[in-house]
Design a protein around this motif. Structure first.
Motif, short mmCIF file in Angstrom:
data_model
loop_
_atom_site.label_atom_id
_atom_site.label_comp_id
_atom_site.label_asym_id
_atom_site.label_seq_id
_atom_site.Cartn_x
_atom_site.Cartn_y
_atom_site.Cartn_z
N VAL A 35 0.79 -1.06 0.14
CA VAL A 35 -0.01 -0.09 -0.04
C VAL A 35 1.04 1.37 -0.04
O VAL A 35 1.84 1.22 0.54
N GLY A 36 0.54 2.20 -0.64
CA GLY A 36 1.31 3.53 -0.86
C GLY A 36 0.28 4.62 -0.28
O GLY A 36 -0.66 4.91 -0.70
N PRO A 37 0.66 5.14 1.12
CA PRO A 37 -0.21 6.32 1.73
C PRO A 37 -0.46 7.54 0.97
O PRO A 37 -1.61 8.17 1.00
N SER A 38 0.58 7.79 0.18
CA SER A 38 0.38 8.90 -0.70
C SER A 38 -0.47 8.71 -2.11
O SER A 38 -0.88 9.79 -2.64
N PHE A 39 -0.86 7.64 -2.45
CA PHE A 39 -1.50 7.22 -3.63
C PHE A 39 -2.74 6.73 -3.37
O PHE A 39 -3.51 6.31 -4.31
N TRP A 40 -3.55 6.92 -2.23
CA TRP A 40 -4.80 6.70 -2.09
C TRP A 40 -5.54 7.76 -1.10
O TRP A 40 -4.62 8.41 -0.28
#
Length: 280
Positions: free
Chosen positions: A114-119
């Motif tokens: 998971v990418g915190p900046s991307f969702w």
């Protein structure tokens, strides 16, 4: 040539038209060729892997937009490929996590990501409770979780990817196998301090040129972090033909280099199994 396990490879780019921000990353950030997002040919990828000693590659695969290319490669060459699953719906986690568990049961899944900046418009740091069902499920399954750290390339909010947020996550979920991916720039020293502090934490240098890794990280790899840092290319954004020779040229003892390129990933993602999934 030493064995290599490339822990982050993209084969799905050519399956659909890329969004504008991905094109911007290619053109302005990585300054890559137009062919970067073309459809991947299996024989061509295997040739590059064989040339660079890459025994196994972990391919990105999404719950939301499953990659037929990644599935095809895994089915045709299960000894050379595994999957990394992303796309868990953190706001509606129950059915999404059931799907993740089914994929782990049915396919060779090495980790989820998971990418915190991307969702969520980059508004949810990893300490937010919205991540907790994912943390619990990964710990329950014994499935490693990889999280983007460091400022992202696209022009989107990046503060949520400061690795300091993982301090509380590692403390609250010591059973969770957690790996920072895409380096930790500009917070390398914070990441290193967390790696020293928490046994369950690792760092992957995917999307980073080995020759540009900071001296502080290389010193850590030579000393207290011999089993903590993992190689990944983010191919084809950064080709194996470039990154593996750069990694081999690093000022590292042979055993530390071998740990970085192969053994650390084998242990962390495959639980001590060989890259083909059989017991050593």
């Amino acid at each position: 040539m030493p064995k290599v396990l490339d822990c982050l490879v993209n084969v799905h780019f050519g399956e659909r038209e890329q969004p504008a921000w991905m094109l911007e990353v290619r053109d302005k950030y990585f300054k890559g060729p137009q062919s970067m997002y073309r459809q991947v040919d299996l024989a061509e990828l295997i040739d590059e892997m064989d040339e660079q000693g890459v025994e196994k590659a972990i391919l990105m695969y999404s719950i939301v937009k499953p990659s037929p290319t990644a599935l095809k490669f895994v089915e045709e060459m299960p000894d050379r490929f595994a999957l990394a699953v992303n796309g868990v719906d953190l706001l509606h986690p129950v059915s999404s996590l059931r799907e993740l568990a089914a994929l782990v049961h049915d396919l060779p899944v090495a980790y989820t990501t998971v990418g915190p900046s991307f969702w969520g418009d980059g508004m949810y740091p990893p300490t937010d409770a919205v991540y907790y069902p994912l943390y619990y499920k990964c710990a329950e399954l014994g499935l490693p979780l990889c999280m983007n750290t460091g400022l992202p390339g696209p022009p989107i909010p990046g503060e949520v990817q400061n690795p300091i947020h993982l301090d509380r996550v590692c403390y609250r979920f010591p059973e969770l196998k957690l790996c920072m991916i895409h380096g930790a720039d500009p917070w390398w020293d914070v990441a290193i301090r967390l790696l020293i502090k928490y046994e369950n934490l690792r760092l992957m240098t995917s999307a980073w040129s080995p020759k540009r890794l900071p001296d502080s990280l290389l010193h850590y790899m030579r000393t207290r972090g011999r089993d903590k840092v993992i190689f990944g290319s983010d191919w084809p954004v950064l080709p194996m033909r470039r990154l593996v020779p750069e990694a081999l040229a690093l000022d590292l003892p042979d055993d530390v280099r071998d740990n970085y390129l192969y053994r650390n990933a084998q242990e962390f993602f495959f639980g001590g199994r060989s890259a083909g999934g059989t017991a050593e």
